[in-house]
Design an enzyme around this catalytic site. Structure first.
Site: not given
Ligand code: NAD
Length: 425
Positions: A69, A114-116, A155
């Site tokens: 995202v 952003a992050k996934g 992460d």
């Protein structure tokens, strides 16, 4: 139906994204003329959901759900980690991407948020299977990521090796050497000195600054730390090296207490051998729940989200909480603690050291010129202290919490960039 939710999210089940929306609503009255742009912050710019099929070691096939995202890219390319966890879901990745927008803007880094994530329990798969999952996920992301588009990082349950596989997969597909597509890489592949310790070091800086501004001494200060992983252990060791007493530690196995200060060399050795701090010599074993009652001056949650809740907040004795973990305090607990006069240094400030050194890594990769660990640490301190000072002063001026002050500064920066760009087309 909540009008500020995209239709693909059920308004009854918005989870972490709902928490983020309530934080944005809280900051709205402080945003003056920018209020009319607020809707921008309530809608992620782009969302990608991918199927990640791989062949397992036993010859059968398995499918995993992958997400990326990009919440907001007004201030620069997307930046944020990738987590491997069985509970990863769209609402969580959306919220984490939005908090990255806030964190990057609060630190004035030239990145959006952003992050996934991949919905997988990595403990159940071999290293070869995890490599195939990582490579297929990266291929599916295709042009959605890139050094000027969106730059993933480690992460929860991902590390330098996972970043090396992501970088290699992207580079093979591009037919070019593209080290800057991810950060948190091994130093041998364009990673930065100091990246591994950066988040814990940032927690240390945030703690030291808060105490100094309250006229308190680090020397002799009693600190309780939840989480003895990357963030918690580095922060604890730096605090102890500067005179603090680490009186309690908690991890997934339970908690330990020693009012005269835990010997962290002994605790580290015990943790290495036993896999937990519990059972550490010269310390009293206490329950995970009793950890929250520990007599201490500073509490550092550095484990998981939603640890400080309405159920344990009232028992906390610390006057300062420094959030090493992402989202460790629920909104209800936040309100209770504010009423109790506890100063909370929010996660988007306290744990920003990691993304700051990720920024340095990205810069070094572009320049192909690498800095010493001392240079990295000095620049990290410079950025963190500058950001901390601005947030502290705004909180004092307006009589608002550090969390609200951070959101005000970050949201204003994002929305100003949005306004300057104008609306395309
Ligand atoms: P880690 O996996 O190295 O350590 C996590 C620690 O939490 C371990 O000691 C583990 O035992 C403990 N823990 C797990 N479940 C627990 C439970 N139920 N009760 C008490 N302790 C428990 O992870 P980390 O990299 O240190 O990250 C910790 C937090 O900091 C996470 O919220 C992460 O998102 C956040 N964070 C990390 C970084 C980074 O650079 N590593 C950057 C920003 C934010």
């Amino acid at each position: 139906m909540n009008a500020s939710l995209p239709s693909y999210l059920n308004s009854e089940d918005v989870g972490p994204w709902g928490n983020y929306l309530s934080q944005v609503d809280r900051v709205a009255p402080h945003l003056g003329d920018f209020q009319h742009l607020l809707e921008t912050l309530k809608r992620p710019r782009r969302i990608l959901v991918v199927d990640v099929p791989i062949r397992l070691d036993n010859g059968t096939m398995a499918h995993f759900e992958g997400y990326r995202v990009q919440h907001n890219t007004s201030r620069g390319p997307g930046k944020g980690g990738v987590r491997f966890h069985p509970d990863v879901c769209l609402s969580e990745v959306m919220a984490l991407s939005a908090w990255m927008s806030i964190k990057n803007a609060a630190m004035n880094l030239p990145f959006g948020g952003a992050k996934g994530g991949i919905r997988i329990d990595p403990k159940l798969y071999s290293r070869a299977e995890l490599e195939r999952v990582t490579r297929r996920y990266t291929s599916e992301l295709g042009g959605f990521i890139g050094p000027q588009v969106d730059i993933p990082a480690p992460d929860v349950n991902t590390d330098a090796q996972v970043m090396a596989w992501m970088m290699d997969t992207y580079a093979m597909n591009q037919g070019a050497n593209t080290t800057g597509v991810v950060t948190g890489k091994p130093v041998e592949l364009g990673g930065s000195q100091g990246r591994k310790e950066a988040t814990g070091m940032g927690v240390f800086f945030a703690t030291r600054e808060t105490l100094t501004r309250q006229g308190l001494q680090l020397d002799g200060c009693r600190v309780a730390v939840q989480g003895f992983g990357n963030v918690g252990s580095v922060a604890a060791k730096l605090l102890q090296a500067h005179g603090a007493l680490i009186v309690a530690l908690a991890d997934h196995g339970g908690a330990i207490y020693q009012p005269n200060g835990i010997d962290l060399d002994v605790a580290t050795e015990h943790h290495r051998a036993a896999g937990s701090v519990v059972g550490c010599p010269q310390c009293e074993a206490i329950s995970a729940d009793a950890f929250w009652n520990t007599p201490c001056d500073v509490l550092i949650p550095a484990a998981l989200e939603n640890q400080i809740t309405e159920h344990n907040a009232m028992r906390i004795q610390a006057k300062v909480i420094v959030e090493g973990a992402n989202g460790p305090t629920t909104t209800g607990a936040d309100d209770l603690l504010e009423d109790m006069g506890v100063t909370i240094v929010p996660d988007v400030v306290a744990n920003a050291g990691g993304v700051i050194v990720s920024y340095f890594e990205w810069v070094q990769d572009f320049a192909s010129y690498f800095w010493t660990e001392d240079e990295v640490n000095q620049r990290l301190e410079h950025i963190m202290l500058g950001a901390f000072d601005a947030i502290w002063r705004l909180a004092q001026e307006r009589g608002i919490s550090l969390r609200t002050a951070t959101f005000v500064i970050a949201c204003e920066r994002i929305l100003r960039a949005r306004q300057l760009r104008g609306l395309y087309p």
